[in-house]
Design an enzyme around this catalytic site. Structure first.
Site: not given
Lengths: 389, 389
Positions: B94, B303, B306, B332
């Site tokens: 790719f 997390c 947070c 997060h």
């Protein structure tokens, strides 16, 4: 509160415990710098893990952005930054001089233009303490002027006299009992001006004393003569803080002269530039040798980077411009300085500080991996570490 | 080894366990992308803490720098990167198409110029497998060609036929028993070409099947028709991997269609750009509202960011261009996607996946905090989540 108890001495070097509202810390110590409310790239949990004790934050930067009101709305720096331990804020004086534009200094205070947006900002002893009270650090600093180097004797003298008058205004304005305000001794590299500043500052009997105005461009010889002179004349029962210093060799020399606290952006800044601190000197991780080195930065180091990564991997991250590189080198360099002061404290407790310092320097200044040419131990270093013997 | 056991089903969505040499993983799963041997800004310990299972690394990038020999000298990617869990490497195909310059594709392989230094590099089925064996991932991918979008039918057809011949060469060359080689079904957005690719690929009975050639510029409607068609015709007893996807809504829709594995740079890239993923949509942390918001990014998230930081603090870090901002937003966002698939797995176990997906979408597509205008649940999403009901 703010009790400073010496626990061991070796020559003029000493270990002590210092009580702050957010915890009792061990000196000598190195304080990581979190200029804008973050030690660049490092989380509070990592600071705790590597043995950081006090984090420094800059009043000038936080005043301009995001402003003291927002930090106060978080309950101060611990709530804002999530670092739960003690903080120290500087007064903003030094950055006004180094970063502010079109500054105008009067007896009343300093007007300058923000380096961010050119807006006009005013700082004075009262405003600096007001902002530092809003930021809520455990230790706050007197608003002082740090003259540039070189400067005229007359300017340094006038400046240090004004700094003493500003100290008095800071102490008059200060209202929070849970913050210790440290005073700052100025006087440049002149012993008689240092003495004059000491004579005027010591009577205020602040809970700690800083040595300011050094590491601004003067040579190491002049700098350490001034540290030697000043530190020897500060009261032994209060912490001594050498502002904006330093490199590993500065910590080892300063501790020998009786300094207890240091701060500097050096470990994180040099880490972002790809340099790693070791007992063999500063390793240039941008060079070709580390690219194929399957060993860690420092086999004696217990930081996350040294426990998990080879020099080859970290050198790959640097070349690939990956964020993990500055993060890991900053973490390692901070841990290196914390381990250095831990080893210094152990040597003081064993009353063999000068011996340890010279042994450390033999290897450091002759390091195979050093980035700069440093042929042997410099005389300013030898004089400093043997001053108290 | 590489045993895939379905543990629950809800419509076409399923949960399963997949055994790899470096651990058994739970599907559906999202795989963080560590292009150059590091998930940008995130430590291996943090990946483990947030529930990452397999980390993807890019053969093209690691072939060019630092080269497979250095990674092999570390014992492969786990030793090199210090992430101890399973890895997946792509084949390089790719990136040769998207990043390589002056590429020349022949039946034998692809010659191209490195995007780093312009040097000439050769990749073929054999060379890709050789490099992937040196990198040492648990799952390696067949060397394929991913045609651009749009492309001529004739080109897509010729390309997918060559991709099948290349698959056969990969399997013939492959010698490591401890690596699973996944084949890749191509065919663009054409059902008949997908069928042709399926017919030629399925007989190889590889331990997993990827759906390639999507999310390259076609619309969501065409993309999900192709996912629907292809996933429904892959064997149910092997993992299905939708390559290079996706956004939160892509994971929820893909899982409904029976996809088990996803990867994308989106959570870390959008995090570096200052966006935070939430159930209310993507929050633009660069805007003015978060600057005074004393709440966390997401009160339901566990997390580090947070649990420790307000939106106001993170918005300050972004404005101050502090490294902790991209680090914490990336952390997060990865945790958000991991929590999303964890919730999807729970809904599948309770056999109410479509219900959960629509409930999730009601809030997500109408989110007050969304950065983009998305009026209501799009029809491609509704069709996908109800396809198996």
């Amino acid at each position: 509160m703010f009790d400073f108890q010496i626990t061991a001495q070796s020559g003029r070097a000493r270990t002590a415990t210092f009580v702050t509202p957010r915890g009792t810390v061990q000196t000598p110590m190195f304080m990581p710098v979190g200029t804008q409310g973050t030690v660049k790239g490092i989380s509070p949990q990592e600071l705790t893990d590597i043995g950081s004790q006090i984090v420094l934050a800059n009043t000038y930067h936080l005043l301009l952005r995001p402003g003291p009101e927002l930090v106060a709305a978080h309950g101060g720096l611990p709530g804002f930054t999530a670092y739960p331990g003690p903080f120290l804020t500087d007064s903003g004086g030094f950055q006004v001089m180094s970063l502010g534009h079109m500054r105008r200094i009067t007896e009343e205070g300093v007007t300058f233009k923000s380096h961010l947006d050119g807006s006009s900002v005013y700082l004075s002893p009262e405003r600096s303490v007001e902002v530092q009270q809003a930021l809520g650090a455990d230790i706050i600093m007197a608003f002082d002027e740090c003259p540039p180097y070189p400067a005229e004797r007359e300017y340094i003298q006038a400046s240090l006299e004004r700094t003493v008058r500003w100290l008095e205004r800071c102490l008059t304005f200060k209202s929070r009992e849970d913050q210790a305000l440290f005073s700052i001794v100025q006087g440049g590299v002149h012993a008689d001006l240092r003495q004059q500043s000491l004579d005027a500052t010591l009577p205020f009997a602040t809970p700690g004393f800083a040595i300011g105005g050094l590491a601004v461009g003067e040579g190491k010889t002049e700098m350490y003569e001034a540290v030697d002179y000043t530190a020897a004349r500060l009261p032994s029962g209060k912490p001594r803080y050498l502002m904006g210093v330093g490199h590993p060799e500065d910590l080892v020399a300063g501790i020998a002269l009786g300094v207890d606290m240091f701060d500097c952006v050096y470990p994180t800044r040099t880490g972002r530039f790809g340099y790693a601190l070791t007992d063999d000197g500063r390793v240039n991780m941008n060079s070709s040798a580390p690219r194929s080195d399957l060993g860690p930065i420092d086999p004696e180091c217990d930081c996350y980077a040294c426990r998990h990564y080879t020099r080859a991997y970290l050198a790959h991250l640097i070349r690939a411009e990956e964020m993990l590189a500055p993060r890991m080198l900053s973490l390692h360099n901070l841990r290196y300085l914390h381990r250095l002061v831990e080893r210094a404290r152990a040597a003081i407790r064993e009353d063999r500080y000068a011996e340890w310092a010279i042994c450390w320097a033999e290897r450091y200044f002759k390091g195979k991996n050093k980035a700069d040419e440093m042929p042997g131990i410099p005389s300013w270093f030898l004089r400093s570490v043997t001053a108290g013997v």
